[in-house]
Design a protein around this motif. Structure first.
Motif, PDB file in Angstrom:
ATOM      1  N   GLY A  10      -8.450   5.805   6.049  1.00 11.73           N
ATOM      2  CA  GLY A  10      -8.677   5.255   7.389  1.00 11.73           C
ATOM      3  C   GLY A  10      -9.824   4.252   7.415  1.00 11.73           C
ATOM      4  N   HIS A  11     -10.898   4.563   6.711  1.00 10.46           N
ATOM      5  CA  HIS A  11     -12.042   3.658   6.655  1.00 10.46           C
ATOM      6  C   HIS A  11     -11.660   2.356   5.955  1.00 10.46           C
ATOM      7  CE1 HIS A  11     -16.021   2.080   5.558  1.00 10.46           C
ATOM      8  NE2 HIS A  11     -16.529   2.869   6.509  1.00 10.46           N
ATOM      9  N   ALA A  12     -10.895   2.475   4.868  1.00  7.08           N
ATOM     10  CA  ALA A  12     -10.456   1.280   4.148  1.00  7.08           C
ATOM     11  C   ALA A  12      -9.555   0.413   5.016  1.00  7.08           C
ATOM     12  CB  ALA A  12      -9.726   1.683   2.862  1.00  7.08           C
ATOM     13  N   ALA A  13      -8.696   1.050   5.793  1.00  9.59           N
ATOM     14  CA  ALA A  13      -7.799   0.296   6.676  1.00  9.59           C
ATOM     15  C   ALA A  13      -8.583  -0.446   7.757  1.00  9.59           C
ATOM     16  CB  ALA A  13      -6.776   1.234   7.304  1.00  9.59           C
ATOM     17  N   GLN A  14      -9.563   0.223   8.345  1.00  9.46           N
ATOM     18  CA  GLN A  14     -10.380  -0.413   9.383  1.00  9.46           C
ATOM     19  C   GLN A  14     -11.194  -1.573   8.828  1.00  9.46           C
ATOM     20  OE1 GLN A  14     -12.756   2.633  11.228  1.00  9.46           O
ATOM     21  NE2 GLN A  14     -11.016   3.564  12.300  1.00  9.46           N
ATOM     22  N   ALA A  15     -11.577  -1.467   7.563  1.00 12.56           N
ATOM     23  CA  ALA A  15     -12.365  -2.530   6.934  1.00 12.56           C
ATOM     24  C   ALA A  15     -11.488  -3.672   6.429  1.00 12.56           C
ATOM     25  CB  ALA A  15     -13.183  -1.962   5.781  1.00 12.56           C
ATOM     26  N   GLY A  16     -10.182  -3.561   6.605  1.00 12.00           N
ATOM     27  CA  GLY A  16      -9.268  -4.618   6.177  1.00 12.00           C
ATOM     28  C   GLY A  16      -8.949  -4.599   4.689  1.00 12.00           C
ATOM     29  N   LYS A  17      -9.307  -3.517   3.995  1.00 14.22           N
ATOM     30  CA  LYS A  17      -9.090  -3.466   2.551  1.00 14.22           C
ATOM     31  C   LYS A  17      -7.628  -3.229   2.181  1.00 14.22           C
ATOM     32  CE  LYS A  17     -13.488  -3.873   1.555  1.00 14.22           C
ATOM     33  NZ  LYS A  17     -14.026  -5.088   0.905  1.00 14.22           N
ATOM     34  N   LEU A  18      -6.815  -2.764   3.132  1.00  8.90           N
ATOM     35  CA  LEU A  18      -5.413  -2.484   2.831  1.00  8.90           C
ATOM     36  C   LEU A  18      -4.497  -3.635   3.206  1.00  8.90           C
ATOM     37  CD1 LEU A  18      -5.140   1.276   3.870  1.00  8.90           C
ATOM     38  CD2 LEU A  18      -5.894   0.265   1.709  1.00  8.90           C
ATOM     39  N   GLU A  19      -5.054  -4.755   3.636  1.00  9.45           N
ATOM     40  CA  GLU A  19      -4.242  -5.933   3.942  1.00  9.45           C
ATOM     41  C   GLU A  19      -3.899  -6.638   2.630  1.00  9.45           C
ATOM     42  OE1 GLU A  19      -6.469  -8.285   6.646  1.00  9.45           O
ATOM     43  OE2 GLU A  19      -6.474  -6.764   8.236  1.00  9.45           O
ATOM     44  N   PHE A  20      -2.614  -6.790   2.382  1.00 10.51           N
ATOM     45  CA  PHE A  20      -2.163  -7.322   1.097  1.00 10.51           C
ATOM     46  C   PHE A  20      -1.891  -8.818   1.134  1.00 10.51           C
ATOM     47  CE2 PHE A  20       1.353  -8.094  -1.994  1.00 10.51           C
ATOM     48  CZ  PHE A  20       0.602  -7.904  -3.146  1.00 10.51           C
ATOM     49  N   PHE A  21      -1.089  -9.264   2.067  1.00  8.66           N
ATOM     50  CA  PHE A  21      -0.710 -10.673   2.109  1.00  8.66           C
ATOM     51  C   PHE A  21      -1.813 -11.521   2.747  1.00  8.66           C
ATOM     52  CE2 PHE A  21       3.422  -8.474   2.128  1.00  8.66           C
ATOM     53  CZ  PHE A  21       3.958  -9.025   0.978  1.00  8.66           C
TER      54      PHE A  21
END
Length: 476
Positions: free
Chosen positions: A207-218
């Protein structure tokens, strides 16, 4: 206790490797394990060869800094490489019953193409093996609490890997890979459970990684973002296909079906397990944001080992460093063996007449020792990150060896003249842009190099058709 375990583990690995050496009777045994490996071993050696320094230390550190977008080359591009190799290249390669990928260039084209492509493939391994040696030095430095410096650790680690690889060849690599995959998978899964407890669970980290934008691929829309993104992915995905280590794993299988399935299963395992060290490295930022945030900027490759040493119990540390050593040693041995075999078979053997099986086997071992010495010197002197060392190695094979390989396999009108044009045009354009091109260029130099290679292959093949062979003759 950790240091004692590491010493014991290294000793056992050398013992297993030397035992495997008793099965080496000729160059074919040394290079491709006598084409006898079953599916579990092929899968293990495909996975373990690729799951090395960059997967544990390099990818994890890059993800913590740049997110998924920063690791498009590895594991996304590299996993796709293994899938493509399994689906489209493994059946054709296996049926040819060749010792090296360099043999294919000679069989399909001629000696000139064989030598040029072989030298490019050998050069591509320099950075890859150097990255493995750097991690061996890092691990021995950490577990010895600084008593063994990183440079001394590189030398010690290189000597250990060199010992069992020189004697056992592909048999040693395959058997140790099968043993080490168990340590890698079991150790990392246990560590994930231990570290998750420190962060409030895996969900909190994700969840923290997603909020930090780390899971955005494209990347965002626009050529300035997409061209470098595509360039990074293509470099690993296509530039890795002409590699000798990929060829060796395919042709070491006991049959064609095993070669295909082993490549695909190995790709799946590799892709999934690369996310484990990524998770651990990002979890460190939740455990101690200040300390690990600073370390991420100063030396990101130390984030993961520091987290394990300072925040997990001794048993978890033993498992982690056992997993790291397994990953790095398996990758080191494979990436030392591959260039040594192809250089001996496709350059040295062709230059010397009347080389029998025993002479070729001795040559492979001597070349392996010499190659290890060169790579160790690079590792000791290089300041490049582990991830960059690995990713940059595939540029030369992408621009020089990939197009002749694909055209030879899938285009009947490909000729020797076209292959020579492709190699020379790809190298010329790529090197010119690397040396004289602007540092902030939109196009990564290897992409224009790849396009130039493809165009030169098409034009050269149409303009320079091969001469008709004499009756009973051979292109080789």
């Amino acid at each position: 206790m950790i240091l004692a375990f590491v010493i014991l583990y290294l000793a056992v690995s050398v013992g297993i490797g030397l035992y495997a050496a008793t099965r080496v009777h000729n160059a074919k045994d040394f290079a491709v394990a006598g084409r006898s490996l079953p599916l579990p071993v092929v899968t293990a050696t495909v996975f373990a060869t690729w799951f090395g320094a960059e997967a544990v230390m390099g990818i994890s550190a890059t993800f913590a800094k740049e997110g998924l977008r920063g690791v498009v080359a590895d594991p996304f591009g590299s996993s796709l490489c293994l899938i493509l190799a399994g689906l489209f290249f493994a059946p054709r390669f296996y049926r040819l019953n060749l010792l090296t990928v360099g043999d294919y260039y000679r069989l399909r084209f001629d000696r000139r193409v064989e030598v040029l492509c072989t030298l490019c493939i050998v050069a591509s391994y320099l950075g890859w093996v150097a990255a493995q040696f750097k991690v061996l030095g890092l691990v021995l430095n950490v577990v010895s609490d600084g008593v063994v410096s990183q440079k001394a650790g590189m030398v010690i680690g290189a000597l250990i890997v060199l010992t069992y690889t020189t004697f056992g060849g592909m048999f040693s690599v395959a058997i140790l890979d099968f043993v080490q995959i168990t340590v890698i998978m079991g150790g990392l899964l246990y560590i994930v459970n231990a570290v998750s407890d420190l962060t409030g669970g895996a969900g909190a980290v994700i969840g923290h990684a997603a909020q930090a934008g780390k899971l955005e691929f494209f990347p965002a829309a626009g050529l300035q973002a997409w061209i470098p993104f595509v360039g990074a992915g293509v470099t690993m995905m296509l530039g890795s296909i002409p590699q000798q280590d990929v060829f060796q794993r395919i042709t070491s299988a006991k049959d064609e079906r095993t070669a295909v399935r082993g490549s695909l299963l190995g790709a799946g395992l590799y892709f999934c397990f690369c996310f484990v060290p990524m998770f651990l490295a990002y979890a460190a930022l939740l455990v101690d944001p200040v300390k690990f945030g600073t370390l991420l900027e100063q030396d990101s490759q130390l984030v993961l080992p520091t987290l394990i040493v300072e925040h997990t119990p001794a048993f978890a540390q033993v498992l982690f460093f056992g997993a790291v050593l397994s990953a790095v040693m398996s990758c080191s041995s494979a990436t030392l063996l591959a260039p040594s075999v192809i250089l001996s078979e496709n350059v040295i053997k062709g230059a010397l007449s009347h080389m029998d099986e025993w002479a070729l086997l001795r040559t492979m071992r001597v070349v392996l020792v010499c190659f290890a010495a060169v790579v160790l010197a690079i590792a000791l002197s290089s300041d490049a990150s582990i991830y960059k060392l690995v990713v940059n190695t595939y540029k030369v094979t992408l621009v020089a060896a990939f197009v002749p390989l694909c055209a030879g396999l899938f285009w009947k009108r490909a000729t020797t003249g076209g292959a020579l044009c492709a190699v020379l045009a790809g190298l010329t354009v790529w090197l010119a842009l690397e040396i004289a091109g602007p540092a902030d260029a939109l196009w990564p130099p290897q992409l224009p190099g790849l396009l130039a290679s493809a165009a030169a292959m098409a034009v050269g093949s149409l303009a320079l058709p091969d001469r008709p062979l004499p009756r009973g003759g051979s292109q080789a």
